[in-house]
Design an enzyme around this catalytic site. Structure first.
Site, PDB file in Angstrom:
ATOM      1  N   SER A 127       0.830  -1.205   0.000  1.00 41.15           N
ATOM      2  CA  SER A 127       0.000   0.000   0.000  1.00 41.15           C
ATOM      3  C   SER A 127       0.861   1.249   0.000  1.00 41.15           C
ATOM      4  O   SER A 127       1.971   1.261   0.543  1.00 41.15           O
ATOM      5  CB  SER A 127      -0.894  -0.001   1.248  1.00 41.15           C
ATOM      6  OG  SER A 127      -1.522   1.257   1.426  1.00 41.15           O
ATOM      7  N   TYR A 152      -2.403  -0.385   9.908  1.00 44.32           N
ATOM      8  CA  TYR A 152      -2.579  -0.914   8.551  1.00 44.32           C
ATOM      9  C   TYR A 152      -1.291  -0.756   7.752  1.00 44.32           C
ATOM     10  O   TYR A 152      -0.804  -1.712   7.130  1.00 44.32           O
ATOM     11  CB  TYR A 152      -3.736  -0.195   7.858  1.00 44.32           C
ATOM     12  CG  TYR A 152      -3.822  -0.500   6.378  1.00 44.32           C
ATOM     13  CD1 TYR A 152      -4.132  -1.776   5.934  1.00 44.32           C
ATOM     14  CD2 TYR A 152      -3.590   0.498   5.430  1.00 44.32           C
ATOM     15  CE1 TYR A 152      -4.210  -2.061   4.571  1.00 44.32           C
ATOM     16  CE2 TYR A 152      -3.665   0.221   4.073  1.00 44.32           C
ATOM     17  CZ  TYR A 152      -3.971  -1.052   3.653  1.00 44.32           C
ATOM     18  OH  TYR A 152      -4.035  -1.338   2.309  1.00 44.32           O
TER      19      TYR A 152
END
Length: 335
Positions: A127, A152
């Site tokens: 990501s 995350y």
């Protein structure tokens, strides 16, 4: 080619599986249909591929160690694309354990399955969030990413490190793709475009964080899928020029790579909303709010490494992408 794709009921995984099937590959689809968001949307995505003769639907959580071991042994995929993960920056503040279960435990099960079953290449989702506190623009895979701002992001950075370990110890070719704000038809309901569209059509106000000054490298789903397939077909190799004296964070002496996969054209959030308003034919009432904890103000992808290695070239403009999303949304929700 027999390819295992995890997250085939998810946004990117479903589009990818459909493209792979269309080009003649056999797809082993792994998904547990969890309820992080509307399960019916996931079921309807799966309906696009479940009856294809070359698709095998396996209902399984990647965090299930025994289940994943059995799936690898039974199906013996030649390549694997791991897109199953607990997504979302803000949700990681509410439910951190979900990220450890899926993104860490699940990922080690993927790595072990690849290691013990002769998988030729593992491609996995990282990501843009890994860039965290890095303020150097555009974000480059050659930058340091040791300062994540959310769990995350930390879990995705951990995936890259775990993959490197397996590339080094077992010569397993692995490629991580740092996705930059993917959008388009069949998208995730927790993403801004989906939330904004739903609220605007209902005549409700939208929450605009960082007062709309966010800049995001919005990337259309078809461009993402094209990049994933090109990467999957280009097995990761060691960098012969890699030096331990001055290591390059984006390559390795092992068959390991990470790439940015974005549009390389950041757009301010307010401009993004204005484009959406134009295609919806309605003006949004905006609640302008400060930056949320864990969010980064801007994302901007340097994709030159992916262009050089696989010929990646995103071609969808924001106007084209948003128009296609609005058309799909109105048809899907009959609005």
């Amino acid at each position: 080619m027999k390819i295992m794709v995890t997250g085939t009921a998810g946004f990117i995984g479903n589009h990818l599986a459909l493209r792979l099937l269309e080009r003649g590959d056999e797809v082993i689809g792994i998904d547990n249909l969890n309820d992080y968001y509307d399960v019916n949307l996931k079921i309807n995505r799966l309906a696009r591929i479940k009856d294809h003769a070359a698709f095998t639907d396996v209902r399984l959580d990647i965090a299930d160690r025994a289940g994943m071991e059995a799936a690898f042994k039974k199906h013996r995929p030649q390549k694997v694309v791991n897109l199953a993960a607990q997504a979302g920056v803000r949700y990681s503040l509410e439910n951190p354990h979900a990220y450890i279960d899926s993104n860490i435990v699940g990922f080690i099960n993927i790595l072990e399955g690849c290691r013990h079953n002769g998988v030729e290449h593992l491609v996995y989702a990282s990501s843009s969030s890994v860039y965290g506190a890095n303020e150097s623009m555009p974000f480059s895979v050659h930058d340091n990413v040791d300062h994540p701002l959310s769990l995350y992001a930390a879990s995705k950075k951990a995936n890259e490190l775990m993959a490197h370990t397996y590339s080094n110890l077992y010569q397993l070719p692995t490629t991580g793709l740092r996705f930059f704000t993917v959008y388009g038809p069949w998208g995730r309901p927790d993403m801004a475009l989906f939330l904004f569209t739903k609220a605007i059509l209902a005549g409700k106000p939208i929450d605009v964080f960082n007062y709309g000054k966010h800049r995001r490298d919005f990337t259309y789903i078809d461009d993402i899928v094209e990049g994933v397939i090109r990467t999957l077909d280009h097995t990761a190799r060691a960098n012969p020029d890699w030096s331990g004296g001055k290591p390059d964070p984006g390559t390795s002496k092992s068959p390991w790579r990470v790439y940015n996969i974005g549009n390389q054209n950041p757009v301010e959030l307010l401009a993004y909303i204005e484009t959406l308003e134009r295609f919806l034919g309605k003006t949004a009432e905006k609640n302008l709010l400060p930056l949320q904890p864990g969010d980064v103000p801007d994302t901007y992808a340097d994709v030159e490494a992916l262009v050089t290695d696989v010929g990646y070239k995103p071609s969808t403009t924001i106007e084209q992408g948003i128009e296609r999303f609005v058309t799909w949304y109105r048809e899907y929700y009959r609005q």
